[in-house]
Write an enzyme that holds these catalytic residues in place. Structure first.
Site: not given
Ligand SMILES: *Cc1c(COP(=O)(O)O)cnc(C)c1O
Length: 347
Positions: A184, A102, A160
């Site tokens: 998540k 990511w 993030d």
């Molecule tokens: C799942 C995830 C993403 C992507 O999320 P989207 O909503 O599909 O863009 C980005 N960063 C992390 C750390 C993730 O676990």
């Protein structure tokens, strides 16, 4: 009805109590005679709910007054572009700590907008004091790596937290900004949260798309565009659930305990291996390999035993167990019992 235990990395399992409440209210939202799915996002009834959810979030996550909280109808990845657009000018640099998929994707996207310097270890990371910002992903969902200490940077730190937000208390002041897609640990997909210090809201480039302009969205209370009523409502139910559990401190103790049980089992059994160095092991996504090529059989038998979502990310293979908020210690014990039995029969 028996629900399967879903260890998927996202969209992920939600607490059954929350889904049951949403089901109960779906046709008639708390006696109003219409569904939350049909609510006017600018109406006073939704407005009251939204205001309460924003307050609950601020209280539970301990967000100081000089930080804005935005609820945006955007995937987490939209912020990979929105961050350089909001926080930098084209001639500036940014520093990215790249420890997994990511952060790597975030760095690649950012390179379209400014010059990016990457490092691959928190120990050796030297952030340029002239950079517009520094960027980390505190939990690398695919590799099963978690940064347990927040790095010190002289420039605004961006994080993030898509797979970690609301799994533990946050020292908000360490960050200039952090963000997360909700799918998540929090709610169904279709919403991301951005928490940003107010002094960073004045530097967006003029080409920034309006719906991703954090300052503009802050002025509009996250309602520049039609927002995702349902994900916001579900986030509200999750916040109530977190209160019922005792808050983020309690959740974090439980989340660590879940991971420790699983790692202890894996480490004690030759049939299973986790290759992540101990200080970087994630409490939220536990990856492991089997020492025989029985990947498919493992998944098929797990499903028969009531467990899904164990397949590793397509880019790395192996298995991955996501231990998000809705996964309980009982669920983890059920998985361990299955893994023990599988290893005895197939190992
Ligand atoms: C799942 C995830 C993403 C992507 O999320 P989207 O909503 O599909 O863009 C980005 N960063 C992390 C750390 C993730 O676990």
């Amino acid at each position: 009805m028996d629900r399967l235990i879903n260890f998927s990395a996202g969209p992920a399992m939600l607490p059954t109590e929350i889904l049951a409440q949403a089901q109960l209210e779906l046709l008639d939202w708390q006696g109003r005679g219409y569904s939350i799915l049909e609510a006017n996002h600018r109406g006073s009834e939704f407005g009251e709910l939204f205001a309460r959810i924003k307050q609950d979030f601020r209280r539970i996550a301990a967000i100081p007054d000089d930080y804005q909280v935005l609820f945006l109808l955007a995937p987490a990845r939209a912020h990979f572009a929105a961050i350089p657009l909001n926080l930098s000018q084209p001639e500036q640099t940014a520093d990215y700590l790249v420890m997994g998929l990511w952060s790597q994707l975030a760095a690649v996207e950012a390179k379209k907008y400014l010059s990016v310097q990457c490092a691959d270890s928190a120990q050796t990371w030297r952030v340029n004091p002239a950079s517009a910002y520094a960027y980390i992903t505190d939990n690398e969902t695919v590799q099963g790596i978690q940064l347990h200490d927040v790095p010190d940077t002289q420039v605004p730190l961006v994080c993030d937290m898509t797979s970690s937000l609301l799994t533990r208390p946050i020292d908000v002041r360490r960050y200039g900004m952090f963000f997360a897609g909700v799918q998540k640990n929090i709610a169904p997909v279709g919403l991301s949260l951005v928490i940003i210090r107010e002094d960073l809201l004045d530097r967006a480039r003029t080409v920034t798309p309006s719906v991703l302009d954090y300052g503009l969205q802050a002025q509009h209370g996250s309602l520049l565009n039609t927002n995702n009523n349902f994900s916001i409502y579900m986030t509200g139910l999750m916040l109530e659930w977190i209160d019922d559990q005792g808050g983020l401190d309690v959740l974090w103790v439980r989340n660590q305990e879940k991971a420790q049980r699983l790692y202890a089992f894996i480490d004690a059994h030759d049939y299973y291996t986790n290759h992540v160095p101990a200080p970087l092991r994630s409490c939220l996504n536990v990856v492991f390999d089997l020492n025989t090529p029985q990947h498919e059989a493992f998944l098929v038998e797990a499903r028969a035993a009531g467990m899904i979502g164990l397949n590793g990310h397509r880019s790395v293979g192996g298995m991955r167990v996501s231990l998000y908020n809705a996964v309980s210690l009982t669920h983890v014990d059920a998985l361990i019992a299955f893994m023990k039995d599988f290893a005895e029969r197939r190992g």
